[in-house]
Design a protein around this motif. Structure first.
Motif, short mmCIF file in Angstrom:
data_model
loop_
_atom_site.label_atom_id
_atom_site.label_comp_id
_atom_site.label_asym_id
_atom_site.label_seq_id
_atom_site.Cartn_x
_atom_site.Cartn_y
_atom_site.Cartn_z
N MET A 1 -33.95 29.05 64.54
CA MET A 1 -35.13 28.18 64.66
C MET A 1 -35.72 28.28 66.06
O MET A 1 -35.08 27.91 67.02
N PRO A 2 -36.97 28.76 66.15
CA PRO A 2 -37.55 28.89 67.49
C PRO A 2 -37.95 27.52 68.03
O PRO A 2 -38.20 26.59 67.27
N GLU A 3 -37.97 27.42 69.33
CA GLU A 3 -38.46 26.19 69.98
C GLU A 3 -39.91 25.99 69.60
O GLU A 3 -40.68 26.94 69.50
N ILE A 4 -40.33 24.77 69.40
CA ILE A 4 -41.75 24.58 69.15
C ILE A 4 -42.37 23.78 70.28
O ILE A 4 -41.70 23.04 70.99
N SER A 5 -43.69 23.97 70.47
CA SER A 5 -44.36 23.43 71.65
C SER A 5 -44.49 21.91 71.59
O SER A 5 -44.37 21.30 70.54
N LYS A 6 -44.78 21.33 72.76
CA LYS A 6 -44.79 19.87 72.88
C LYS A 6 -45.94 19.22 72.11
O LYS A 6 -45.80 18.14 71.55
N ALA A 7 -47.08 19.89 72.09
CA ALA A 7 -48.20 19.36 71.31
C ALA A 7 -48.61 20.39 70.28
O ALA A 7 -48.52 21.60 70.52
N TYR A 8 -49.10 19.91 69.13
CA TYR A 8 -49.52 20.83 68.08
C TYR A 8 -50.85 21.48 68.45
O TYR A 8 -51.79 20.80 68.83
N GLU A 9 -50.89 22.79 68.32
CA GLU A 9 -52.13 23.53 68.62
C GLU A 9 -52.62 24.23 67.36
O GLU A 9 -52.19 25.33 67.04
N PRO A 10 -53.53 23.58 66.66
CA PRO A 10 -53.96 24.11 65.35
C PRO A 10 -54.62 25.47 65.45
O PRO A 10 -54.49 26.28 64.54
N GLN A 11 -55.31 25.73 66.55
CA GLN A 11 -56.09 26.97 66.65
C GLN A 11 -55.21 28.20 66.48
O GLN A 11 -55.64 29.20 65.90
N SER A 12 -53.98 28.11 66.96
CA SER A 12 -53.13 29.30 66.89
C SER A 12 -52.44 29.43 65.54
O SER A 12 -51.75 30.40 65.27
N VAL A 13 -52.64 28.44 64.67
CA VAL A 13 -51.89 28.39 63.42
C VAL A 13 -52.76 28.67 62.20
O VAL A 13 -52.38 29.41 61.30
N MET A 686 -53.00 18.40 54.44
CA MET A 686 -52.96 19.14 55.70
C MET A 686 -52.22 20.46 55.46
O MET A 686 -51.05 20.60 55.81
N PRO A 687 -52.91 21.43 54.87
CA PRO A 687 -52.20 22.63 54.43
C PRO A 687 -51.63 23.48 55.56
O PRO A 687 -50.56 24.07 55.40
N PHE A 688 -52.34 23.53 56.68
CA PHE A 688 -51.92 24.48 57.72
C PHE A 688 -50.65 24.03 58.45
O PHE A 688 -49.69 24.77 58.55
N ILE A 689 -50.68 22.81 58.99
CA ILE A 689 -49.54 22.36 59.79
C ILE A 689 -48.29 22.25 58.93
O ILE A 689 -47.17 22.54 59.37
N THR A 690 -48.46 21.89 57.66
CA THR A 690 -47.28 21.76 56.81
C THR A 690 -46.66 23.12 56.52
O THR A 690 -45.43 23.24 56.47
N GLU A 691 -47.53 24.12 56.36
CA GLU A 691 -47.00 25.47 56.15
C GLU A 691 -46.27 25.96 57.41
O GLU A 691 -45.17 26.51 57.33
N GLU A 692 -46.87 25.71 58.55
CA GLU A 692 -46.27 26.13 59.81
C GLU A 692 -44.89 25.48 59.99
O GLU A 692 -43.90 26.13 60.32
N LEU A 693 -44.82 24.19 59.74
CA LEU A 693 -43.56 23.48 59.94
C LEU A 693 -42.53 23.83 58.86
O LEU A 693 -41.33 23.87 59.12
N TRP A 694 -43.03 24.06 57.67
CA TRP A 694 -42.14 24.45 56.57
C TRP A 694 -41.29 25.65 56.97
O TRP A 694 -40.09 25.70 56.72
N HIS A 695 -41.95 26.58 57.64
CA HIS A 695 -41.24 27.78 58.09
C HIS A 695 -40.46 27.51 59.38
O HIS A 695 -39.32 27.93 59.51
N ALA A 696 -41.10 26.82 60.32
CA ALA A 696 -40.44 26.56 61.61
C ALA A 696 -39.15 25.77 61.41
O ALA A 696 -38.17 25.98 62.11
N MET A 697 -39.14 24.89 60.44
CA MET A 697 -37.95 24.07 60.19
C MET A 697 -36.95 24.81 59.31
O MET A 697 -35.86 24.32 59.05
#
Length: 887
Positions: A1-13, A686-697
């Motif tokens: 599991m990679p470290e994730i940043s302190k604030a969510y940055e949607p632009q990169s996701v 919120m399709p994007f952040i959930t997909e990102e976290l689904w994988h990050a977690m």
RNA sequence: GCGCGCUUAGCUCAGUGGUAGAGCAUUUCCUUCACACGGAAGGGGUCGCAGGUUCAAAUCCUGCAGCGCGCACCA
């Protein structure tokens, strides 16, 4: 599991995942799938349009429904496309060409060249709105994108025309139509918008020819049409004027006309309202619908004095000819004054029909147009009236029904070039005209095609099925739901229902959800001229698409207009950040855990959060099932922020800051369970952040590819827990009440701290005197939540001096101030508290003292009141004891 | 004119008969080791008005007022 940043940055996701979904074919609908079908056709936006907040609202809702349906195991088709928008597009292109100095009028180019230019424009700008929808995250099946001017689609439009013509439902006729002098085309009744105008009512007199010296006074708002008057009408029942019927008057304009030319008859017509004005009506059959009808009844001449462009012609007389109709009104009034026949002019408010598109007053005009007698009317009316097709909110069903009750034939021809040209050809054969109506041009020479095109809505009414091929239609027609604005209920929704019945034998959708209309903070409609319409793409760039989606959905109540405030988007962004950080917290507490949740190990707050999750799931399904999107969003917000983050995560710190590794492992398992459910519940919103976290977690890791392994899009939609699950994990509702009571105790304790001015970063010493008792773990949780230095459980505690008290049904809480207490302030606080309690006790006592209440109220309500009274009384005693202790 | 909807905290809105709620704004405290896009504790409402039904009304009924929308050929 990679470290994730302190604030969510949607632009990169966001862009990354959208591309991934597309390249993996996640949005594709398979017509041969064995899964049950779920389908939506997009309300096609104007091909050269730009994304507005209205589109954001509308398409977010469709996307939520589509994504949830996919997760629920449906085969989902969300069919996208665009509309050619006849008048709007043609006007834009023509204006642009004029601005560039290329033409003065489209006639300079001619029809074919001009249409080439429109197609060029379409190729250049036509994709923009589609790209914008992708930014929003819309999960449309882009491989099926359609356009109303596609070859196949166009053929379908013309063949429907031919079919209806042959059925006798389409006919050509010379009628009074709504003429737009700006666009110079006829419009349908629906495209006319009534607006209240502040004008003048002019009173002028005319002399009766047969009785010199006798005058009639006429009131009018349109003196410029006097030259077109061919009669004066009075009500035959009007005792003042009935005797004059059959005589004549002299119309004052045009001035240069001879008395013979000015002479017009006085006719009797029931239509005239003798209450209004003077009871004498001037009749202008060429420029007023009602007057036209009167003219027909009395065989009056139709004298046209206004041209198609709104200018006056020669028949208006030398003083008015060439003037614009509004200038002519002023000029005509001036002429009446000069002639000495103007009696008075008074300010007057009346309703004037405006062209919706060009925003200029409509000119009723007699012209030859094509009309449609609507097909399948009765079926269309019944299907809604009987509730077989449901409207949400259902009050629109009444509006729909009312329109159908008073329906008029539809004027479908437009004097434009951009659109589907009417498939009718004419040929003069001596005196008579030959007509050929077919999908193909007639053989032989001498034929000319009707130059008009069809109303754009005459193509979009086929949208629900003509966008599908036969196999797709078999699988996905009728569609599940249509999501659109109530402003096009007649333009589009109703007409699609007619077409669906007429050509598919079935209505085009099972449900229709009408969104609200987006307005600005002050409640004004969004408009280009007001400049109050923010660009959704700029908002997405600043806050992220998920934030915009969630913010809009959270503030979109069912069927009400939505006041857009960027604050709501900020709220969405904050929420996304909260979700992000909650996952980050999970990661910081340890890596992946192997262990599962065990019923035996569940602490009371674990059970509490699982029960809260279950309630949220139930509420969410119910809200979405009824299309209550803002309620669904609020459920998600409340569950995740207030229940999970504010309470459960804070309580879990008792475990994570402790030293029991097995317990930590188990708490992580609970957190993973809750978070993996939460991400799925949130995904449609919120399709994007959930997909990102689904994988990050790593929640995708152990799942099969089609079940969330590849993407959260295909992860199963979480279902409320069944009874076996609840029993197995010992999830009894008593934990809800129990833990709520503990949290309430915490709030009371924090209140003590706050009242005693103990800063949040200072620890305090608490002593707790429980009514029942707490487990060591519960005590540890309470200690953490209270930010306590010590939290001592002592059932026999007797408060000493310098101690403040709070009481709750499950415990008394004491906080040691060690001499620092401001006794007066504390006394004041407790006195206020005591007064509040007394008021509450009185309220409950009064009710219980009422014999009719105790006799008639249900037992549960009665018991609840008695319990409440007891609790307040205990609290009163404890508060009074605390006051005493202060001395 | 007819029809529909709305009126609840400063603002935007939930709340379909049983202790008035949320978000934002506001006051005080806190940069404590997920998050200041954050945390904690407060203050703030005779639920538009008047009647009625009921043991009990923000909630049901009637009337009225204000606002908005739709339909409608009063010139």
């Amino acid at each position: 599991m990679p470290e994730i940043s302190k604030a969510y940055e949607p632009q990169s996701v966001e862009d990354r995942w959208y591309q991934h979904w597309q390249s993996q074919g996640c949005f594709r609908a398979d017509a041969s799938s064995p899964k049950p079908a779920f389908s939506i056709v997009i309300p096609p936006p104007n091909v050269t349009g730009m994304l507005t907040l209205g589109h954001v609202l509308n398409n977010t809702i469709q996307d939520i429904l589509a994504r949830r349906a996919r997760m629920q195991g449906f085969e989902v088709l969300w069919l996208p496309g665009t509309d050619h928008a006849g008048i709007a597009t043609q006007t834009v292109v023509e204006k642009t060409l004029k601005k560039q100095g290329l033409i003065k009028h489209r006639n300079d180019l001619g029809r074919e060249k001009f249409l080439e230019k429109v197609w060029e424009w379409k190729e250049k700008h036509g994709g923009i709105i589609i790209q914008q929808l992708k930014k929003l995250g819309a999960s449309c099946d882009w491989s099926r994108e359609r356009f109303t001017m596609d070859d196949d689609y166009s053929r379908a439009v013309t063949s429907v025309f031919v079919d209806l013509y042959r059925k006798g439902l389409i006919y050509r006729g010379k009628r009074m139509v709504n003429w737009c002098p700006a666009s110079q085309t006829a419009l349908s009744d629906e495209e006319v918008e009534m607006k209240e105008q502040q004008g003048l009512l002019y009173y002028f007199k005319v002399e009766i020819v047969e009785e010199p010296g006798t005058f009639l006074t006429i009131a009018t708002t349109r003196p410029e049409t006097i030259p077109g008057d061919t009669a004066v009408a009075v009500n035959p029942k009007d005792p003042r004027y009935a005797k004059h019927i059959g005589k004549h008057v002299l119309r004052p304009l045009p001035c240069e006309y001879s008395a013979e030319q000015k002479r017009i008859p006085i006719v009797g017509d029931d239509q005239v309202d003798f209450e209004f004005g003077t009871g004498v009506l001037k009749v202008t059959p060429a420029h007023d619908r009602a007057d036209f009808d009167i003219g027909q009844r009395h065989g009056l001449a139709v004298v046209e004095v206004i041209n198609a462009d709104g200018g006056m012609n020669a028949l208006a007389g030398r003083d008015l000819a060439t003037l614009d109709r509004f200038a002519a009104r002023k000029a005509a009034a001036e002429l009446l004054r000069n002639l000495g026949v103007m009696e008075k002019e008074e300010p007057y408010k009346n309703n004037v029909g405006f062209s919706q598109r060009a925003d200029v007053p409509i000119e009723p005009r007699l012209s030859e147009q094509w009309f449609l007698k609507y097909p399948s009317l009765q079926k269309a009316r019944d299907v809604v009236a009987k509730g077989e097709m449901r409207f949400y909110p259902d009050r629109w069903a009444k509006v729909y029904d009312h329109w159908l009750e008073n329906i008029q034939d539809w004027c479908i021809s437009r004097q434009l070039w951009w659109g589907h040209q009417i498939p009718v050809w004419y040929r003069k054969e001596g005196d008579r005209q030959e007509i050929h109506c077919d999908v193909a041009p007639p053989a032989g020479g001498g034929w000319t095609q009707d130059p008009d095109v069809l109303d754009t809505w005459f193509s979009s009414w086929l949208w629900a099925y003509e966008t599908m091929d036969a196999a797709t239609r078999r699988k996905f027609y009728p569609t599940t739901v249509l999501v659109t604005g109530p402003d096009i209920i007649f333009f589009w929704v109703a007409r699609m229902i007619f077409a669906g019945f007429e050509y598919q034998g079935a209505p085009p959708f099972k449900n229709v959800y009408f969104t609200g209309i987006i307005r600005d903070k002050q409640g004004r409609k969004m408009s280009k001229s007001l400049g109050n319409s923010p660009d959704p793409l700029e908002i997405i760039a600043e806050y992220g698409a998920d934030a915009l989606r969630f913010g809009v959905m959270r503030s979109a109540p069912l069927g009400q207009d939505i006041l857009f405030d960027e604050q709501n988007v900020a709220l969405g962004r904050n929420f996304a950040n909260k979700l992000w950080n909650a996952c980050r917290f999970r990661q910081m507490q340890g890596g992946e855990v192997e262990g599962e949740i065990s019923g035996r190990r569940l602490a009371s707050e674990d059970k509490w959060i699982l029960l809260k999750l279950n309630s949220a799931l139930i509420e969410l399904d119910r809200a979405l099932g009824e299309y209550h999107f803002s309620q669904a969003a609020q459920t998600l917000y409340r569950f995740f922020w207030s229940e999970y983050c504010d309470w459960y995560v804070e309580a879990s710190k008792a475990v994570f800051f402790g030293s029991d590794p097995a317990r930590k492992e188990h708490t992580l398992a609970v957190i993973d369970f809750v978070l993996s459910h939460t991400l799925r519940m949130f995904h449609p919103f919120m399709p994007f952040i959930t997909e990102e976290l689904w994988h990050a977690m790593g929640y995708n890791q152990d799942l099969p590819e089609g079940q969330g392994g590849k993407t959260i899009m295909t992860a199963p939609w979480p279902k409320p827990f069944d009874q076996d699950f609840l029993d197995h994990y010992g999830l009894d509702d008593c934990y809800l009440e129990n833990v709520d009571a503990q949290f309430h105790l915490v709030t009371e304790g924090r209140n003590l701290r706050s009242a005693a001015n103990i800063p949040a970063n200072k620890k305090a010493k608490f002593i707790c005197k429980p009514a029942q008792g707490f487990s060591p773990h519960e005590a540890e949780v309470l200690k953490i939540l209270l930010n306590a230095e010590t939290f001592e459980i002592n059932p026999d505690y007797q408060p000493a001096k310098g101690v403040v008290t709070a009481s709750t049904p499950i415990a008394e809480l004491f906080m040691s101030l060690e001499g620092l207490v401001d006794l007066d302030a504390e006394r004041e606080r407790l006195t206020k508290e005591r007064e509040k309690i007394l008021v509450e006790i009185q309220k409950v006592k009064d009710k219980l003292a009422n014999p009719s209440f105790t006799q008639k109220a249900p037992a549960a309500v009665l018991a609840e009141h008695e319990k409440r009274l007891a609790e307040w009384q205990t609290k009163l005693q404890q508060t009074e004891a605390a006051l005493q202790a202060l001395g």
